[in-house]
Write a protein that holds these residues in place. Sequence first.
Motif, short mmCIF file in Angstrom:
data_model
loop_
_atom_site.label_atom_id
_atom_site.label_comp_id
_atom_site.label_asym_id
_atom_site.label_seq_id
_atom_site.Cartn_x
_atom_site.Cartn_y
_atom_site.Cartn_z
N VAL A 155 1.12 -0.96 0.08
CA VAL A 155 -0.41 -0.03 -0.19
C VAL A 155 0.89 0.99 0.21
O VAL A 155 2.25 1.38 0.60
N LEU A 156 1.04 2.23 -1.39
CA LEU A 156 1.84 3.39 -1.06
C LEU A 156 1.33 4.28 -0.30
O LEU A 156 0.14 4.76 -1.07
N GLY A 157 1.65 4.54 0.29
CA GLY A 157 1.42 5.63 1.71
C GLY A 157 -0.24 5.77 2.76
O GLY A 157 -1.25 4.16 2.67
N ALA A 158 -0.34 6.70 3.29
CA ALA A 158 -0.99 7.38 3.88
C ALA A 158 -2.70 6.46 3.85
O ALA A 158 -3.24 6.36 4.53
N PHE A 159 -2.91 7.69 2.59
CA PHE A 159 -4.61 7.44 2.02
C PHE A 159 -4.78 6.19 1.73
O PHE A 159 -5.86 5.79 2.69
N LEU A 190 -2.76 -10.79 7.63
CA LEU A 190 -4.33 -10.36 7.90
C LEU A 190 -4.58 -12.01 7.93
O LEU A 190 -5.61 -12.34 7.50
N GLY A 191 -3.80 -13.25 7.72
CA GLY A 191 -4.23 -14.09 8.04
C GLY A 191 -4.07 -14.43 6.24
O GLY A 191 -4.59 -14.64 5.94
N GLY A 192 -3.32 -15.06 5.72
CA GLY A 192 -2.86 -15.78 4.52
C GLY A 192 -2.20 -14.99 3.69
O GLY A 192 -2.47 -14.73 2.67
N LEU A 193 -2.43 -13.40 4.19
CA LEU A 193 -1.96 -11.92 3.60
C LEU A 193 -0.96 -11.42 4.27
O LEU A 193 -1.22 -11.01 5.55
N ASP A 194 -0.12 -10.56 3.47
CA ASP A 194 0.91 -10.34 4.36
C ASP A 194 0.31 -8.52 3.56
O ASP A 194 0.08 -8.24 2.30
N LEU A 195 0.85 -7.80 4.94
CA LEU A 195 0.10 -6.17 3.78
C LEU A 195 1.57 -5.96 4.20
O LEU A 195 2.00 -6.02 5.08
N PHE A 196 1.71 -4.68 3.39
CA PHE A 196 3.43 -3.68 3.55
C PHE A 196 2.70 -2.32 3.35
O PHE A 196 2.56 -1.76 2.04
N GLY A 197 3.45 -2.05 4.21
CA GLY A 197 3.47 0.42 3.99
C GLY A 197 4.89 0.79 2.99
O GLY A 197 6.09 -0.04 3.48
N ARG A 217 12.31 -0.61 -3.78
CA ARG A 217 12.42 -1.76 -4.44
C ARG A 217 13.19 -2.89 -3.51
O ARG A 217 12.31 -3.76 -3.54
N ASP A 218 12.94 -2.41 -2.32
CA ASP A 218 13.68 -3.79 -1.25
C ASP A 218 11.85 -3.94 -0.77
O ASP A 218 11.78 -4.97 -0.62
N VAL A 219 10.82 -2.92 -0.75
CA VAL A 219 9.76 -4.01 -0.39
C VAL A 219 8.86 -4.01 -0.78
O VAL A 219 7.91 -5.03 -1.26
N LEU A 220 8.78 -3.73 -2.97
CA LEU A 220 8.73 -4.39 -3.55
C LEU A 220 8.98 -6.42 -3.02
O LEU A 220 8.75 -7.08 -4.03
N ARG A 221 10.89 -5.56 -3.66
CA ARG A 221 11.06 -7.63 -3.26
C ARG A 221 10.66 -7.94 -2.43
O ARG A 221 10.32 -9.26 -2.33
#
Length: 230
Positions: A155-159, A190-197, A217-221
Motif C-alpha cells: 500500500v502506497l501512502g497513508a491515504f 491478515l491471515g494468509g495475506l501480508d500487508l506492507f506499507g 525496490r526493497d519493499v517490492l522485493r
Amino acid sequence: MHRTPLADLDARVSDCRACPRLVAWREDVARTKRAAFADWTYWGRPVPGFGPPDARLLIIGLAPAAHGGNRTGRMFTGDRSGDVLYQALYDVGLASQPTAVSVDDGLELYGVRITSPVHCAPPDNKPTPAERDTCRPWLVEELALLRPTLRAVVVLGAFGWQAALPAFAAAGWTVPRPRPRFAHGTRVHLGGLDLFGCFHVSQRNTFTGLLTPEMLRDVLRTAAETAGLL
C-alpha cells in the motif's frame, strides 16, 4: 467473447459516475488538456485496475493523476510517479519493461496487479473522505475476486492505507484492532495475506529523497518474495 469476472468489474468501474465533483473534474481536465498532451484524446473516466486476474501481489495507490491515468486510461501510466514505480517493478523482475506511456505500449506485469481506492482523478490529488467511501465497494469486490491467489499487498501512502484496511475487512480478512498505523516498511499479517506499507511514489516524496528507488525496490522485493513470485 465471455469476459472474466475481473474484466467485467473493470468495465463497470470505467462507467461509474457516482461522485459529481470527480466526474466534473476528470471530464474538464480531459477537455482542456495540458499543452504537452494537446494531441491526445484523454481517457477522462474512472481508471480500472491493471494486471492479471490471478495476481499474487497487489499494489494499492491513491487515485489516478489528472494528466497521467486520467489521460492514458491505465494506472500509474504517463506520469512521474508511474515512471518511478514501473522502473522499480522492472528492476525487481515484476514488469516486462521499465516504462509505461500508453495502454498499447506492450507492458506486462508478472503476477502483480495495480489498483487504487479512488478510481477518478481528484482535484489537487485529494479525494474527500466521502468520495473514498463511495468508491470502496469497487475495491472490496476487486479484493474478493483476487482472494484465491492474493498473498501480499503493498500500500502506497497513508491515504491508501486508511482506505484499504476497511476494504480488506469487508472482503473477509481479519484486520487487527486497533487498526495498524501506516509507516514505511511496516508489515501486517491478515491471515494468509501480508500487508506492507510504503511511502507513496509521489514527486514530493521521490524528489526530496523521502522515498528512494532503493527503498521502493526493497519493499517490492520483500512483498514479491512473500507472495512466491521471486
